[in-house]
Design a protein around this motif. Structure first.
Motif, PDB file in Angstrom:
ATOM      1  N   ALA A  10      -4.366   5.931   1.434  1.00 20.68           N
ATOM      2  CA  ALA A  10      -3.150   5.497   1.696  1.00 20.68           C
ATOM      3  C   ALA A  10      -3.034   4.026   2.096  1.00 20.68           C
ATOM      4  CB  ALA A  10      -2.771   6.169   2.989  1.00 20.68           C
ATOM      5  N   ASP A  11      -4.189   3.335   2.376  1.00 19.69           N
ATOM      6  CA  ASP A  11      -4.339   1.922   2.628  1.00 19.69           C
ATOM      7  C   ASP A  11      -4.542   1.054   1.333  1.00 19.69           C
ATOM      8  OD1 ASP A  11      -3.694   2.377   5.423  1.00 19.69           O
ATOM      9  OD2 ASP A  11      -5.995   2.689   5.805  1.00 19.69           O
TER      10      ASP A  11
ATOM     11  N   ILE B 161      -2.689  12.409  -0.297  1.00 17.08           N
ATOM     12  CA  ILE B 161      -3.395  11.284  -0.241  1.00 17.08           C
ATOM     13  C   ILE B 161      -3.950  11.113   1.180  1.00 17.08           C
ATOM     14  CG2 ILE B 161      -2.421   8.648  -0.224  1.00 17.08           C
ATOM     15  CD1 ILE B 161      -2.310  10.298  -3.004  1.00 17.08           C
TER      16      ILE B 161
ATOM     17  N   LEU C   6       1.508  11.513   3.808  1.00 20.24           N
ATOM     18  CA  LEU C   6       0.796  11.131   2.914  1.00 20.24           C
ATOM     19  C   LEU C   6      -0.374  12.092   2.659  1.00 20.24           C
ATOM     20  CD1 LEU C   6       0.680   7.196   3.281  1.00 20.24           C
ATOM     21  CD2 LEU C   6       1.542   8.529   0.945  1.00 20.24           C
ATOM     22  N   GLU C   7      -0.905  12.788   3.965  1.00 21.11           N
ATOM     23  CA  GLU C   7      -1.719  13.665   3.799  1.00 21.11           C
ATOM     24  C   GLU C   7      -1.274  15.034   3.510  1.00 21.11           C
ATOM     25  OE1 GLU C   7      -5.561  13.875   5.890  1.00 21.11           O
ATOM     26  OE2 GLU C   7      -4.936  12.564   7.334  1.00 21.11           O
TER      27      GLU C   7
ATOM     28  N   THR D 267       0.692  -1.269   0.099  1.00 21.79           N
ATOM     29  CA  THR D 267      -0.013  -0.109  -0.167  1.00 21.79           C
ATOM     30  C   THR D 267       0.896   1.274  -0.071  1.00 21.79           C
ATOM     31  OG1 THR D 267      -0.119   0.343   2.401  1.00 21.79           O
ATOM     32  CG2 THR D 267      -1.619  -1.167   1.327  1.00 21.79           C
ATOM     33  N   GLY D 268       0.246   2.422  -0.278  1.00 26.65           N
ATOM     34  CA  GLY D 268       0.986   3.554  -0.175  1.00 26.65           C
ATOM     35  C   GLY D 268       1.662   3.903   1.173  1.00 26.65           C
ATOM     36  N   LEU D 269       0.712   3.433   2.093  1.00 31.67           N
ATOM     37  CA  LEU D 269       1.465   3.658   3.604  1.00 31.67           C
ATOM     38  C   LEU D 269       2.578   2.496   3.889  1.00 31.67           C
ATOM     39  CD1 LEU D 269       0.802   4.570   6.528  1.00 31.67           C
ATOM     40  CD2 LEU D 269      -0.102   2.506   6.960  1.00 31.67           C
TER      41      LEU D 269
ATOM     42  N   VAL E  87       2.628   9.547  -3.616  1.00 33.59           N
ATOM     43  CA  VAL E  87       3.222   8.477  -2.709  1.00 33.59           C
ATOM     44  C   VAL E  87       4.814   8.807  -2.684  1.00 33.59           C
ATOM     45  CG1 VAL E  87       3.412   6.271  -1.980  1.00 33.59           C
ATOM     46  CG2 VAL E  87       1.136   7.305  -2.785  1.00 33.59           C
TER      47      VAL E  87
ATOM     48  N   TYR F 107       1.246   8.384   7.779  1.00 39.06           N
ATOM     49  CA  TYR F 107      -0.161   8.902   7.275  1.00 39.06           C
ATOM     50  C   TYR F 107      -0.289  10.334   7.190  1.00 39.06           C
ATOM     51  CZ  TYR F 107      -3.034   4.720   7.996  1.00 39.06           C
ATOM     52  OH  TYR F 107      -3.695   3.620   7.885  1.00 39.06           O
TER      53      TYR F 107
END
Length: 225
Positions: free
Chosen positions: A137-138, A132, A127-128, A99-101, A152, A124
């Protein structure tokens, strides 16, 4: 403004059809901290080669590179890549089955720099910061759009708490609207967080939005006024 990265008489060439082609010729330049640079130049001028050398992915034939006044040979290229810089690629180069996270969390394990203990919360937040939201992110990065994947990738580049970020044609695969959004992220990183951004691009539109425009011409870097 202090110098973050200094190039001193850099030379680089290769053999092409039995002849030596010199790409970089006694190139000297200084990049200041907290600035957004774009490097322009025609195809084949050596922009990506120069970026590879600046990022410690390739080695110049001769000349010196200094990061914060210290020779890269003294810092060590592995240490420099691991702890001093981030890289954003045109093709994103994310781990598609994560995932992105998770991509951000992996980057956080690959540095010796001091980071807050709450890696997941920080990931997180990063990403925010680049647009994202947690629900995206998930997701697997392979399920995200090109623009989202590049966001990302930018978050990953800064996740190891570095001050210098290189980007090779980071908007080349994006539409005009997304391109502007990505460039706005770079502008914010320099203005709000004092990061130094060095972008290789063919795009005059991208270049016009940077603080300083440079052209690679005849093996040397020249400022565009």
């Amino acid at each position: 403004m202090s110098t973050l990265l200094k190039l001193e008489n850099i030379n680089y060439g290769y053999i092409d059809g039995g002849f030596k082609r010199q790409i970089l010729k006694d190139l000297s330049y200084e990049f200041e901290e907290g600035k957004f640079y774009t490097i322009l130049g025609p195809s084949g001028s050596g922009k990506t080669t120069l970026l590879s050398i600046l990022a410690g992915l390739d080695k110049q034939e001769s000349g010196k590179i200094y990061y914060q006044g210290k020779d890269l040979n003294e810092i060590g290229l592995y240490n420099y890549r691991r702890n001093k810089i981030g890289i954003v690629f045109q093709s994103f180069n994310l781990i598609n089955y994560l995932t992105g996270l998770e991509n951000i969390l992996v980057a956080m394990t690959e540095t010796d720099n001091k980071l807050p203990n709450n890696h997941k919360e920080l990931a997180y937040a990063l990403l925010e910061m680049v647009g994202i939201v947690p629900s995206k992110a998930d997701r697997l990065v392979s399920k995200l759009s090109g623009g989202e994947q590049q966001r990302v990738a930018i978050a990953r580049a800064i996740a190891s708490n570095v001050d210098l970020i290189f980007a090779d044609e980071p908007t080349g695969n994006l539409d005009t609207k997304t391109e502007k959004e990505v460039i706005k992220i770079f502008q914010d990183l320099t203005e709000k967080y004092n990061k130094t951004i060095i972008v290789v691009t063919h795009s005059n539109e991208v270049s016009k939005l940077s603080d300083l425009r440079v052209v690679l011409k005849d093996g040397k870097l020249e400022d565009i006024k």
